[in-house]
Design an enzyme around this catalytic site. Structure first.
Site, PDB file in Angstrom:
ATOM      1  NE  ARG A 105      33.055  32.250  32.596  1.00 15.34           N
ATOM      2  CZ  ARG A 105      31.755  32.124  32.392  1.00 15.34           C
ATOM      3  NH1 ARG A 105      31.169  32.780  31.426  1.00 15.34           N
ATOM      4  NH2 ARG A 105      31.040  31.351  33.169  1.00 15.34           N
TER       5      ARG A 105
ATOM      6  CE  LYS B  78      34.279  42.825  50.681  1.00 14.40           C
ATOM      7  NZ  LYS B  78      34.644  43.880  49.711  1.00 14.40           N
TER       8      LYS B  78
ATOM      9  CG  HIS C  78      41.927  43.507  51.673  1.00 12.04           C
ATOM     10  ND1 HIS C  78      40.636  43.823  51.341  1.00 12.04           N
ATOM     11  CD2 HIS C  78      42.563  44.690  51.816  1.00 12.04           C
ATOM     12  CE1 HIS C  78      40.513  45.135  51.290  1.00 12.04           C
ATOM     13  NE2 HIS C  78      41.667  45.705  51.572  1.00 12.04           N
TER      14      HIS C  78
ATOM     15  CE  LYS D 109      43.711  47.160  54.834  1.00 12.80           C
ATOM     16  NZ  LYS D 109      44.254  48.019  53.803  1.00 12.80           N
TER      17      LYS D 109
ATOM     18  CD  GLU E 268      37.198  52.852  50.505  1.00 14.21           C
ATOM     19  OE1 GLU E 268      38.086  52.340  49.826  1.00 14.21           O
ATOM     20  OE2 GLU E 268      36.001  52.520  50.434  1.00 14.21           O
TER      21      GLU E 268
ATOM     22  CG  ASP F 225      32.403  47.274  49.063  1.00 14.22           C
ATOM     23  OD1 ASP F 225      32.879  46.258  48.534  1.00 14.22           O
ATOM     24  OD2 ASP F 225      32.980  48.383  49.062  1.00 14.22           O
TER      25      ASP F 225
ATOM     26  CG  HIS G 132      36.924  45.357  54.808  1.00 15.47           C
ATOM     27  ND1 HIS G 132      37.403  44.097  54.555  1.00 15.47           N
ATOM     28  CD2 HIS G 132      36.794  45.943  53.591  1.00 15.47           C
ATOM     29  CE1 HIS G 132      37.563  43.941  53.247  1.00 15.47           C
ATOM     30  NE2 HIS G 132      37.198  45.045  52.648  1.00 15.47           N
TER      31      HIS G 132
HETATM   32  C1  BG6 Z   1      37.369  46.303  49.326  1.00 15.45           C
HETATM   33  C2  BG6 Z   1      36.104  46.993  48.906  1.00 15.45           C
HETATM   34  O1  BG6 Z   1      37.086  45.102  49.970  1.00 15.45           O
HETATM   35  O2  BG6 Z   1      38.091  47.157  50.218  1.00 15.45           O
HETATM   36  C3  BG6 Z   1      36.410  48.328  48.245  1.00 15.45           C
HETATM   37  O3  BG6 Z   1      35.399  46.169  47.982  1.00 15.45           O
HETATM   38  C4  BG6 Z   1      37.267  49.177  49.164  1.00 15.45           C
HETATM   39  O4  BG6 Z   1      35.211  49.013  47.931  1.00 15.45           O
HETATM   40  C5  BG6 Z   1      38.484  48.390  49.649  1.00 15.45           C
HETATM   41  O5  BG6 Z   1      37.676  50.316  48.440  1.00 15.45           O
HETATM   42  C6  BG6 Z   1      39.234  49.168  50.715  1.00 15.45           C
HETATM   43  O6  BG6 Z   1      40.438  48.512  51.002  1.00 15.45           O
HETATM   44  P1  BG6 Z   1      41.712  49.309  51.502  1.00 15.45           P
HETATM   45  O7  BG6 Z   1      42.716  48.247  51.752  1.00 15.45           O
HETATM   46  O8  BG6 Z   1      42.078  50.246  50.382  1.00 15.45           O
HETATM   47  O9  BG6 Z   1      41.287  50.042  52.722  1.00 15.45           O
END
Ligand code: BG6
Length: 500
Positions: free
Chosen positions: A55, A165, A195, A199, A233, A252, A257
């Site tokens: 935008r 996502k 994602h 990995k 994390e 999230d 994941h």
């Molecule tokens: C994302 C989440 O999809 O994955 C984040 O929205 C999270 O909140 C992240 O921190 C973690 O990814 P990775 O690859 O750092 O484990």
């Protein structure tokens, strides 16, 4: 198709990659560096051009400078003699373009269409297009509809759609989004990104299981006592309160994941290594998970504490979080899979922000021997047979086993056999490099199918609707104590292998 000079390279049709949200964080941190790495790794500079769309008002020149800064900010391998794109400035200059769509009125999409057709004509592209939507969830549906209405989804070549996502916020919204997508694209054109699937260590789960029959023959309720998946994390929510406070740990991390990891650990062998065969088996896992009751879930929210030696604020004090927010930053679940292979084996999942460390691991704990021959022996420590998949950091796996310690009186100890990825293969590629390359080569294996996304939401939507309150936990800890109660009835404990 031109020759492919690099070993392991796959055929990539020449195409235009249109990135919506190209002034955003995802493009800057992940996509631009991954594209540049791909070009260098596979010498595919002539295979694609990029059109950034957003935008914001920006011109080609500013976009090239923005991308160059993004690419320069990351580490690079040493250039080889004569390598044309060892200098990112040249790549940015030759490959990147930008188009603003302002407030996304239909005229803006017509202008976008003219721009795309012009680029394709000038560069002799055959109309192959990837539309990558690096956009907030609320913008996905409207952008897909606008693409459809503009006629951009029809061309003389192939078109592919990549969506990030979160895919919806619950079952209804995911179904509605799928319907919108399917109004303009066939399912085989859609690449839903999680994602984690990009990995290398996550992909290796399939190879580990299905290329090594010694483990596969023990991969069942007769041999396995419990499975734990931990995605911890140390970071908080950073600048993402606007998104995170409405999402929380379940939406999230768990719905996507952690559920992907669970599916890969639990799935049956696919009939082939084909995208549909693999995704069929993953969907069957979701279908056989027993409905989760609120008693099987413990949520948490971090309070102030210390992480990596630094004092950090509580979730409620993070910038942009609503006063009194009950959004969970931690979730732990106990799940059961009602299948012949897994009946009765608990799967424990947990994830949280601001935890004691950054670590993603799967711990598969095998059953104790049927007769405890050595129970009267002295133990230095006893953990039994546990297989730890260490997905990050220090990627690899450790297999724990018991040994006799040489000493006067018989003593037993638990030791490990370890495999470390970096030692064996050096640095692993970033997940986005793998995923972008797969989109370009048309391989859907590592992307989430529509029924998979819906299947996961079907599982968790009742939990989201149950309004479970989070327990407080201190930042820098491993989550609320209350999560122990999910494991204690069976005498289990949370287990992780801490990095050395
Ligand atoms: C994302 C989440 O999809 O994955 C984040 O929205 C999270 O909140 C992240 O921190 C973690 O990814 P990775 O690859 O750092 O484990």
């Amino acid at each position: 198709m031109e020759s492919l000079p690099v070993a392991g390279a796959r055929a990539v049709d020449r195409h235009l990659l249109v990135v919506f949200g190209a002034t955003g964080d995802l493009y800057r941190r992940k996509l631009a560096p991954a594209l540049y790495h791909l070009v260098r790794q596979y010498q595919m500079s002539d295979r694609f051009l990029v059109l950034g769309v957003a935008r914001s008002e920006m011109d080609d020149h500013a976009f090239k400078a923005f991308s160059k800064a993004a690419v320069e900010g990351i580490s690079h391998r040493q250039p080889q003699l004569g390598e044309p794109y060892a200098n990112p400035a040249r790549w940015c200059d030759e490959v990147l373009n930008f188009q603003s769509i302002g407030d996304s009125e239909p005229e803006a999409f017509q202008a976008l269409r003219r721009r795309i057709e012009r680029i394709e004509a000038v560069h002799g592209l055959a109309g192959n297009r990837i539309f990558y939507l690096a956009l907030p969830p609320s913008a996905l549906g409207p952008t897909v509809k606008a693409l459809g209405a503009s006629g951009l989804t029809h061309s003389s070549g192939w078109t592919r759609l990549v969506v990030e996502k979160p895919f919806g916020v619950d079952l209804d919204s995911a179904m509605a989004l799928n319907e919108t997508l399917h109004g303009c694209f066939d399912e085989h054109q859609v690449y839903r990104i999680d994602h984690y699937l990009g990995k290398a260590t996550v992909q290796n789960l399939l190879v580990f299981r299905f290329a090594n029959p010694i483990f596969e023959s023990a991969w069942n309720r007769d041999r396995i006592d419990n499975v734990q998946i931990t995605v911890a994390e140390s970071v908080g929510i950073g600048e993402r309160a606007a998104y995170y406070d409405r999402s929380g740990a379940m939406r999230d991390m768990v719905q996507n994941h952690l559920t992907q990891l669970l599916s890969l650990v639990a799935m049956e062998p696919p009939v082939s290594f084909d995208a549909e065969a693999i995704r069929d088996e993953k969907v069957k896992v979701l279908q056989s998970i027993r409905p989760i009751s609120p008693d099987d879930v413990v949520l948490g929210q971090y309070g102030a504490g210390r992480v990596n030696g630094k004092r950090v604020a509580s979730y409620l004090d993070e910038k942009g979080v609503k006063g009194g927010s009950a959004t969970p930053t931690y979730a732990a679940l106990r799940m059961f899979i009602d299948s012949w292979r897994w009946q009765g084996v608990p799967f424990y999942l947990r994830t949280g922000k601001r935890m004691g460390g950054r670590l993603t691991q799967i711990a598969v704990t095998f059953r104790e021997p049927p007769v405890a021959l050595f129970k009267s022996f002295e133990w230095s420590r006893h953990q039994g047979n546990v297989l730890y998949f260490k997905l990050q950091p220090q990627e690899g796996f450790d297999l724990l086993f018991d040994v006799q310690k040489p000493s006067g009186s018989p003593q037993l100890d638990t030791r490990s056999l370890a495999f470390a990825y970096e030692e064996a293969f050096g640095n692993l590629p970033d997940a986005y490099e793998t995923l972008l390359y797969d989109v370009m080569t048309g391989d859907r294996t590592l992307f989430v199918r529509s029924d998979e996304a819906e299947g996961a939401w079907r599982l968790y939507t009742p939990i989201l609707e149950a309004g479970i309150n989070p327990y407080p936990y201190q930042a820098g800890s491993w989550g609320p104590q209350e999560a122990e109660r999910l494991l204690s009835p069976r005498g289990h404990e949370w287990t992780v292998r801490l990095p050395e």
